[in-house]
Design a protein around this motif. Structure first.
Motif, mmCIF file in Angstrom:
data_model
loop_
_atom_site.group_PDB
_atom_site.id
_atom_site.type_symbol
_atom_site.label_atom_id
_atom_site.label_comp_id
_atom_site.label_asym_id
_atom_site.label_seq_id
_atom_site.Cartn_x
_atom_site.Cartn_y
_atom_site.Cartn_z
ATOM 1 N N GLY A 1 -7.339 -12.370 0.556
ATOM 2 C CA GLY A 1 -8.306 -13.342 0.053
ATOM 3 C C GLY A 1 -9.348 -12.748 -0.870
ATOM 4 N N GLN A 2 -10.573 -13.198 -0.693
ATOM 5 C CA GLN A 2 -11.675 -12.784 -1.572
ATOM 6 C C GLN A 2 -11.972 -11.293 -1.512
ATOM 7 O OE1 GLN A 2 -15.170 -14.892 -0.311
ATOM 8 N NE2 GLN A 2 -15.384 -13.686 1.565
ATOM 9 N N HIS A 3 -11.512 -10.633 -0.469
ATOM 10 C CA HIS A 3 -11.758 -9.194 -0.348
ATOM 11 C C HIS A 3 -11.113 -8.402 -1.492
ATOM 12 C CE1 HIS A 3 -13.635 -9.670 3.540
ATOM 13 N NE2 HIS A 3 -12.648 -10.477 3.863
ATOM 14 N N MET A 4 -10.056 -8.957 -2.094
ATOM 15 C CA MET A 4 -9.412 -8.275 -3.220
ATOM 16 C C MET A 4 -10.326 -8.195 -4.436
ATOM 17 S SD MET A 4 -6.574 -6.815 -2.719
ATOM 18 C CE MET A 4 -6.291 -6.408 -4.422
ATOM 19 N N THR A 5 -11.281 -9.075 -4.535
ATOM 20 C CA THR A 5 -12.176 -9.045 -5.689
ATOM 21 C C THR A 5 -13.565 -8.518 -5.349
ATOM 22 O OG1 THR A 5 -12.799 -11.352 -5.323
ATOM 23 C CG2 THR A 5 -11.001 -10.943 -6.859
ATOM 24 N N THR A 6 -13.862 -8.399 -4.052
ATOM 25 C CA THR A 6 -15.209 -7.969 -3.678
ATOM 26 C C THR A 6 -15.255 -6.633 -2.952
ATOM 27 O OG1 THR A 6 -15.092 -9.247 -1.625
ATOM 28 C CG2 THR A 6 -16.078 -10.343 -3.546
ATOM 29 N N ASP A 7 -14.320 -6.379 -2.033
ATOM 30 C CA ASP A 7 -14.407 -5.207 -1.161
ATOM 31 C C ASP A 7 -13.322 -4.161 -1.381
ATOM 32 O OD1 ASP A 7 -16.561 -6.423 0.216
ATOM 33 O OD2 ASP A 7 -15.133 -7.582 1.397
ATOM 34 N N ILE A 8 -12.252 -4.529 -2.064
ATOM 35 C CA ILE A 8 -11.115 -3.623 -2.235
ATOM 36 C C ILE A 8 -10.942 -3.355 -3.718
ATOM 37 C CG2 ILE A 8 -8.635 -3.307 -1.893
ATOM 38 C CD1 ILE A 8 -8.887 -5.355 0.445
ATOM 39 N N HIS A 9 -11.005 -2.082 -4.091
ATOM 40 C CA HIS A 9 -10.850 -1.728 -5.498
ATOM 41 C C HIS A 9 -9.371 -1.727 -5.904
ATOM 42 C CE1 HIS A 9 -11.408 0.239 -9.332
ATOM 43 N NE2 HIS A 9 -10.552 1.161 -8.972
ATOM 44 N N ALA A 10 -8.535 -1.066 -5.100
ATOM 45 C CA ALA A 10 -7.115 -0.975 -5.434
ATOM 46 C C ALA A 10 -6.307 -0.807 -4.155
ATOM 47 C CB ALA A 10 -6.856 0.212 -6.355
ATOM 48 N N VAL A 11 -5.146 -1.455 -4.132
ATOM 49 C CA VAL A 11 -4.231 -1.296 -2.998
ATOM 50 C C VAL A 11 -2.815 -1.129 -3.529
ATOM 51 C CG1 VAL A 11 -3.979 -3.793 -2.597
ATOM 52 C CG2 VAL A 11 -3.517 -2.196 -0.749
ATOM 53 N N GLU A 12 -2.187 -0.059 -3.106
ATOM 54 C CA GLU A 12 -0.794 0.234 -3.457
ATOM 55 C C GLU A 12 0.074 -0.393 -2.364
ATOM 56 O OE1 GLU A 12 1.751 4.276 -2.954
ATOM 57 O OE2 GLU A 12 -0.181 4.445 -3.979
ATOM 58 N N LEU A 13 0.980 -1.283 -2.755
ATOM 59 C CA LEU A 13 1.764 -2.018 -1.767
ATOM 60 C C LEU A 13 3.228 -1.617 -1.738
ATOM 61 C CD1 LEU A 13 0.491 -5.685 -2.319
ATOM 62 C CD2 LEU A 13 -0.072 -4.142 -0.434
ATOM 63 N N LYS A 14 3.757 -1.563 -0.522
ATOM 64 C CA LYS A 14 5.195 -1.501 -0.276
ATOM 65 C C LYS A 14 5.461 -2.625 0.710
ATOM 66 C CE LYS A 14 5.814 3.435 -0.937
ATOM 67 N NZ LYS A 14 6.268 4.688 -0.342
ATOM 68 N N THR A 15 6.348 -3.542 0.326
ATOM 69 C CA THR A 15 6.637 -4.684 1.186
ATOM 70 C C THR A 15 8.117 -4.728 1.524
ATOM 71 O OG1 THR A 15 6.847 -6.093 -0.783
ATOM 72 C CG2 THR A 15 4.702 -6.093 0.340
ATOM 73 N N TYR A 16 8.396 -5.119 2.767
ATOM 74 C CA TYR A 16 9.769 -5.162 3.267
ATOM 75 C C TYR A 16 9.952 -6.338 4.218
ATOM 76 C CZ TYR A 16 9.618 -0.111 2.169
ATOM 77 O OH TYR A 16 9.472 1.109 1.560
ATOM 78 N N THR A 17 11.161 -6.879 4.226
ATOM 79 C CA THR A 17 11.546 -7.740 5.341
ATOM 80 C C THR A 17 11.857 -6.781 6.494
ATOM 81 O OG1 THR A 17 13.910 -7.696 4.831
ATOM 82 C CG2 THR A 17 12.590 -9.456 3.784
ATOM 83 N N PRO A 18 11.920 -7.266 7.731
ATOM 84 C CA PRO A 18 12.268 -6.356 8.832
ATOM 85 C C PRO A 18 13.623 -5.673 8.621
ATOM 86 C CG PRO A 18 11.310 -8.362 9.705
ATOM 87 C CD PRO A 18 11.507 -8.586 8.223
ATOM 88 N N GLU A 19 14.593 -6.384 8.083
ATOM 89 C CA GLU A 19 15.911 -5.803 7.834
ATOM 90 C C GLU A 19 15.867 -4.702 6.779
ATOM 91 O OE1 GLU A 19 15.295 -9.190 7.744
ATOM 92 O OE2 GLU A 19 16.081 -9.566 9.772
ATOM 93 N N GLU A 20 15.100 -4.946 5.707
ATOM 94 C CA GLU A 20 14.938 -3.939 4.661
ATOM 95 C C GLU A 20 14.247 -2.690 5.204
ATOM 96 O OE1 GLU A 20 14.478 -6.783 0.705
ATOM 97 O OE2 GLU A 20 12.708 -6.290 1.899
ATOM 98 N N TYR A 21 13.263 -2.904 6.043
ATOM 99 C CA TYR A 21 12.515 -1.767 6.598
ATOM 100 C C TYR A 21 13.414 -0.901 7.470
ATOM 101 C CZ TYR A 21 8.688 0.913 8.540
ATOM 102 O OH TYR A 21 7.845 1.943 8.901
ATOM 103 N N GLU A 22 14.248 -1.531 8.278
ATOM 104 C CA GLU A 22 15.174 -0.794 9.143
ATOM 105 C C GLU A 22 16.219 -0.018 8.340
ATOM 106 O OE1 GLU A 22 15.145 -0.292 12.485
ATOM 107 O OE2 GLU A 22 13.205 -1.325 12.429
ATOM 108 N N ALA A 23 16.596 -0.553 7.177
ATOM 109 C CA ALA A 23 17.687 0.037 6.377
ATOM 110 C C ALA A 23 17.190 1.066 5.349
ATOM 111 C CB ALA A 23 18.453 -1.061 5.654
#
Length: 84
Positions: free
Chosen positions: A59-81
């Motif tokens: 939410g709003q934290h991306m524009t007020t409290d967090i400067h940068a976030v590096e993301l890695k996203t997975y479904t549970p199946e992708e994460y297991e594999a």
């Protein structure tokens, strides 16, 4: 913003999410975070849409409290594999 707070935000605002949030540049760098997020909500979504879902969870934290976030996203199946 504390890494634990970011983890709680993601997990509480994104269905079924499990998040691991770290400071990839060291504990003294308050501006950059890295998050690995696993959620069944990512199933069938593009990578861009998955990242948008995480940003929406933050939410709003991306524009007020967090400067940068590096993301890695997975479904549970992708994460297991994954190979790492």
């Amino acid at each position: 913003m504390d890494a634990a707070d970011v983890q709680r935000l993601i997990e509480s605002n994104l269905d079924g999410a499990e998040a691991t949030v770290t400071r990839p540049r060291g504990v003294d760098d308050d501006d950059h975070l890295a998050a690995t997020v696993v959620s069944p909500a990512f199933e069938g979504e593009s990578l861009v849409d998955q990242h948008e879902m995480v940003y929406d969870a933050l939410g709003q934290h991306m524009t007020t409290d967090i400067h940068a976030v590096e993301l890695k996203t997975y479904t549970p199946e992708e994460y297991e594999a994954r190979d790492d």
